[in-house]
Design an enzyme around this catalytic site. Structure first.
Site, PDB file in Angstrom:
ATOM      1  N   THR A 145       0.904  -1.093  -0.018  1.00 29.15           N
ATOM      2  CA  THR A 145      -0.057   0.117   0.113  1.00 29.15           C
ATOM      3  C   THR A 145       0.844   1.126  -0.037  1.00 29.15           C
ATOM      4  OG1 THR A 145      -0.168  -0.317   2.647  1.00 29.15           O
ATOM      5  CG2 THR A 145      -2.100  -0.944   1.218  1.00 29.15           C
ATOM      6  N   ARG A 204      -7.295   1.198  -3.113  1.00 28.87           N
ATOM      7  CA  ARG A 204      -8.220   0.815  -2.160  1.00 28.87           C
ATOM      8  C   ARG A 204      -9.110   2.257  -1.917  1.00 28.87           C
ATOM      9  NH1 ARG A 204      -7.633  -0.883   4.403  1.00 28.87           N
ATOM     10  NH2 ARG A 204      -6.139   0.840   4.264  1.00 28.87           N
ATOM     11  N   GLU A 220     -12.639  -7.060   8.287  1.00 30.63           N
ATOM     12  CA  GLU A 220     -12.061  -6.447   9.449  1.00 30.63           C
ATOM     13  C   GLU A 220     -13.364  -6.215  10.358  1.00 30.63           C
ATOM     14  OE1 GLU A 220      -9.970  -2.739   8.570  1.00 30.63           O
ATOM     15  OE2 GLU A 220     -11.122  -2.642   6.538  1.00 30.63           O
ATOM     16  N   VAL A 267      -6.149  -4.738  12.727  1.00 24.09           N
ATOM     17  CA  VAL A 267      -6.187  -3.627  13.549  1.00 24.09           C
ATOM     18  C   VAL A 267      -7.623  -3.502  13.469  1.00 24.09           C
ATOM     19  CG1 VAL A 267      -5.689  -1.294  14.070  1.00 24.09           C
ATOM     20  CG2 VAL A 267      -3.729  -2.953  12.996  1.00 24.09           C
ATOM     21  N   LEU A 273       4.308  -3.017   3.997  1.00 23.92           N
ATOM     22  CA  LEU A 273       4.168  -1.659   4.382  1.00 23.92           C
ATOM     23  C   LEU A 273       5.471  -0.626   3.524  1.00 23.92           C
ATOM     24  CD1 LEU A 273       3.032  -2.004   7.939  1.00 23.92           C
ATOM     25  CD2 LEU A 273       1.661  -1.033   6.055  1.00 23.92           C
ATOM     26  N   ASP A 309       3.592 -40.967  -2.212  1.00 25.14           N
ATOM     27  CA  ASP A 309       2.238 -41.248  -3.190  1.00 25.14           C
ATOM     28  C   ASP A 309       1.756 -40.198  -4.015  1.00 25.14           C
ATOM     29  OD1 ASP A 309       0.722 -40.265  -1.359  1.00 25.14           O
ATOM     30  OD2 ASP A 309      -0.041 -41.896  -0.665  1.00 25.14           O
TER      31      ASP A 309
END
Lengths: 437, 437, 437
Positions: free
Chosen positions: A19, A87, A161, A194, A262, A392
């Site tokens: 970002t 964003r 969030e 956060v 960041l 396998d």
């Protein structure tokens, strides 16, 4: 339409989500950081770049931020090696914020501004339940329609969030594909720990973030069930490279292969961490702490104080964290050590094993044993050990993931070819690109 | 109607959920424990008091228990400082039990018995899937209608003690608000680990309760998604205060701020644990064990044996759990120690930081660094260290939770004002009440 | 119809899920392993035997495998002590594979082949979301109809090895019982961690399987909510008996009482592990590691080096992992030790306690204290300790699970009566069969 071709190149993995603030007050050029970020190349460039017109940018600068995004991506977007997903603002509890986010999307995706053919999608933060996701999807559809873009061509990613968004993820299989939405545009599920901590009203004594392991599992599971990509949230302590690496390792073990970055330094670390190492190495469980052995002239050496070993009375005295074991024979000792040791294979090792299994399969064998041998030295005592592992079809496919990841990276990121060849050698890269197909 | 005013005072947090048997055989006054509990005040009084007409009371005493509840609450309920939520009998598999619970609610809430204006709601144990919750909700509605109470005015809380109830929690956002139920009356989601263990048929060698971390996460998440309050189940070992405190700390890190209390002593502990401490302190990671440093004349002292430190060869020898690190400079040593140290801020510290961030924000700054400095002594060697932490809007809001909790407690519990002022000082309390608004 | 009677005998617990390849190339008799497995009896015989016509058998041998299953079960199925559930091929992403699985079921269940009356159901691997489960269920229904079997008489078990299947489990309560499916036939939910790891694209450095604790919790929870049985996936390291036992113990604490077994040796271990031990023993927490005390002439002895104890200065010096505690009195020492000690009750102990509680309850007491006393010796110092535990109705019921499991085993597995009587004594077995009813 050219823009759509680019957008449909279909990244299957995202290692890095980087970002950048979109507009900063008091700078001669408020878009300075955007201009710097879009110039990143190679291991410093993320798989997904996120011009962040939400939390990283001051509220009163976000209109300017949206303009900066359009301008900077119009100029440099075509040459950027990763995908670009700005964003925008959004909040499940605020129609005002949602409408603002819609306006910013409309502006950034406006063909007149010249950026849209290099805009792969948008990231929507603070979503709530699935009906809230649909509101965002509807704005994408209107933006596409207004600007003559194909419906569903702009990818949508969300930040998880809130508890309601965590539950919303479970409904994607039921909702994607319904006639009145375009939720097939969904691309990444990104945890935002956060704000999630705030939403769940969690408290820790030091103020540190809880680990939220269940959230990460649920995000990875939802991504798997709906064909999406799981990405972890930011790791704030940018100086703690080891901690960041450990977080990535823990995430990878849950199927969450991407993480927020960041800084360009974090991007480098997160681009490399999920790929196999260039050199294999041994780990030893030193009373609950995993320690890497050091290779000295072909011998794997443990030189800590948590494990002690001594030849004694015709056998061996092995002490781990204060507990003593007497091994009467070298065979007993080897067995004890094998319980403590584990091998981390290199890219070369994995490619070798896969090639060997593929050959065996062609010869009609369903399972083969792979052996990893070494000489281990503890307190000057050297022991030869060998670890067997059955392969396998199921093992083969499960262990193929890092190779599939590597192949996806290699195909989508030509700008990293030089770094990868330097890291692994040309030969290993070439063989890694041809196994498993 | 006055009763409803009281019921709508809207606790936003519940720290303590204290149960009391409602009728005991062989006592001159079978309601003796109820009469004692309703007299609790201050830190000994819970946020929610639960006259327990289910497991805590013998089956043949429960009719009398319902009468006792009505009688005791009619007498003393108006003066009780917390909310009052009797638990009645219920079982997803037994219509007989459900009908019995309905009858007890009808009696307790009958205005003729004089208790209802101080009854805030009822707690329903042993619920199953969401359709079972609706059956209970329907009985609440009938009770309200029969007794002339407003629909939805009696709060409903449930004990999550089955797999089906755990799954039911995920559906609350879809079900609350539908025309044919009043599930908006829901208030607390309370885990009941003993019966949950039975329902999941779990076995532990010692017979101890499993930790059920996923259940607690899911409960906290559901509470967050549906605007409810998460409360953990009973902690049986009432003499183990430290264990109870650790359980609360672990719960708080999941957003579960409330816990069952079995004694007034547990109530005191659980009322205080989620609030910030009066004095800040440092923690050190002593080879996997978190140890609190002791302050001696302004110096933070570690005096255990798991970490050793010595000035040596112009540098420092640091030993942690048998592993030695040589630090060439004091700067290196500080960096190593900062990895091990963490600071637990006091209420005063948190209020300070919030005030500082609020001032910075008003001055147009989006992020500031907060520094915590100390002199640390290990084995007689003293080192000055300073820990930085970046605060931005998201940090500020996430760290605000303990203050929001404090403010809610202060507003709802005047009976605790004296205790809080004594604990934190009048000045800190006053400042804590005015930040963050 | 006799076959259905057998199928409805309703195992309530499954400890062991043992798979066998159905056809091997290059053997004189390709069904050799099936013939060997169907002869297992006693502790070596699993509760559920799974002739594995999927991963354990080469793709080109699976048609022959289906024939072998029918032939071998027709011969020996009536005498096999457990249930028989062949695994057929299936994949959520491949209609070809699903149709192949259907054909194999049709063949194996064909009454003309003589096996069906001893086939209890089929295991369906690689299922996706609930709609995929319904496709499998529909094939069961068609097979039943074609072969004149009662609808729903063949049990269906699924392997959970995808994120979509994990989410599908949460919908069972909503879907079972609907008019257009027969999902009430569902029996076991079996985790398949190898393929789940692939589906979630997880990566670990060593290639080892992640623990997938959340998956196991969710499986156990779903089983509980829908009346099904939870079974964990294979434990590959067949030489690591201790690791297998630890995995089972961890599973049991989540309510997952069954586990895959790859060898008769693993079957023995997994048949015994969830049952209470024949002899009780004490555990001590030696600085984070649980150590079993050894009984020497009635004294419980700790002889490791992680805990040290010395009588000193009129008190006791106790050192645990480098931390020293000085206990002024023996009472203090006992309190410290009780924090570290825990007792694992034997079958006899549990039966005793239950009998005692049942007697107390009959005498009108709702709760009683059970005491476990011992003399503990550390570094030659002997201390008498006594641990109390309160038992009430809820404790009684939660601790009853191992006894209920034992009773179910005893009723369903007459071939294990001899082994159980030898392990526990005839007397204990008899009392264990009569408590709790």
């Amino acid at each position: 339409m050219a823009a759509l071709d680019k957008r449909t190149h279909d990244l299957k993995f995202v290692r890095t989500f980087f970002t950048t603030p979109t507009a900063e007050q008091g700078e001669a050029d408020s878009a300075k950081k955007l201009r710097s970020a879009i110039g990143l190349r190679g291991m410093q460039a993320p798989d997904v770049w996120v011009p962040d017109n939400e939390d990283a940018t001051a509220p009163n600068m976000r209109d300017e931020g949206a303009e900066n995004i359009a301008e900077v991506v119009a100029e440099g977007g075509a040459d950027f090696p990763g995908e670009i997903h700005p964003r925008v603002v959004w909040h499940r509890d605020s129609p005002e914020t949602r409408y603002k986010g819609f306006q910013h999307m409309l502006h950034i995706a406006d063909p007149e501004n010249g950026a849209v053919e290099n805009i792969d999608g948008f990231v929507i933060p603070e979503v709530g339940d699935i009906d809230d996701w649909k509101k965002a999807d509807e704005f994408f559809t209107i933006v596409e329609n207004e600007h003559g873009l194909e419906e569903g061509s702009l990818k949508m990613s969300v930040i998880i969030e809130s508890g309601s968004a965590e539950l919303g993820m479970e409904k994607l299989r039921d909702e994607m594909g319904k006639a009145s939405n375009n939720l097939q545009r969904l691309f990444m599920l990104v945890d935002g720990e956060v704000d999630y901590t705030k939403d769940l009203r969690a408290i820790t004594p030091t103020g540190g973030l809880p680990a939220w392991k269940e959230l990460r599992h649920n995000t990875s599971r939802a991504a798997s069930a709906a064909g999406l990509i799981a990405v972890d949230g930011p790791y704030d302590d940018i100086r703690d490279v080891e901690g960041y690496h450990e977080r990535i390792t823990a995430n990878n073990a849950m199927g969450m292969l991407g993480i927020w970055s960041l800084t360009p330094g974090q991007v480098v670390e997160a681009n490399q961490s999920p790929l196999p190492p260039a050199e294999g190495y041994w780990l030893i469980d030193a009373d609950g702490r995993e320690v890497e052995l050091e290779t000295e002239e072909g011998v794997e050496v443990y030189d800590g104080d948590r494990i002690e070993l001594e030849a004694e009375d015709g056998g061996y005295e092995l002490e781990v964290g204060g507990d003593e074991f007497f091994c009467e024979t070298e065979e007993d000792l080897v067995a004890e050590l094998l319980d403590l040791l584990d091998y981390v294979p290199s890219m070369d090792d994995i490619v070798d094993s896969m090639e060997e299994f593929e050959a065996a399969k062609e010869a009609g064998k369903g399972a083969i044993a792979m052996t990893q041998a070494a000489t281990v030295r503890i307190d000057g005592v050297e022991v030869d050990i060998a670890q067997d592992r059955m392969w396998d079809e199921a093992t083969y496919q499960a262990l193929q993931t890092p190779i599939t990841l590597f192949q996806d990276v290699y195909r989508n990121r030509p700008d990293q070819h030089g770094d990868l060849a330097e890291l692994y050698s040309e030969d290993v890269v070439e063989r890694a690109m041809s196994v498993g197909n």
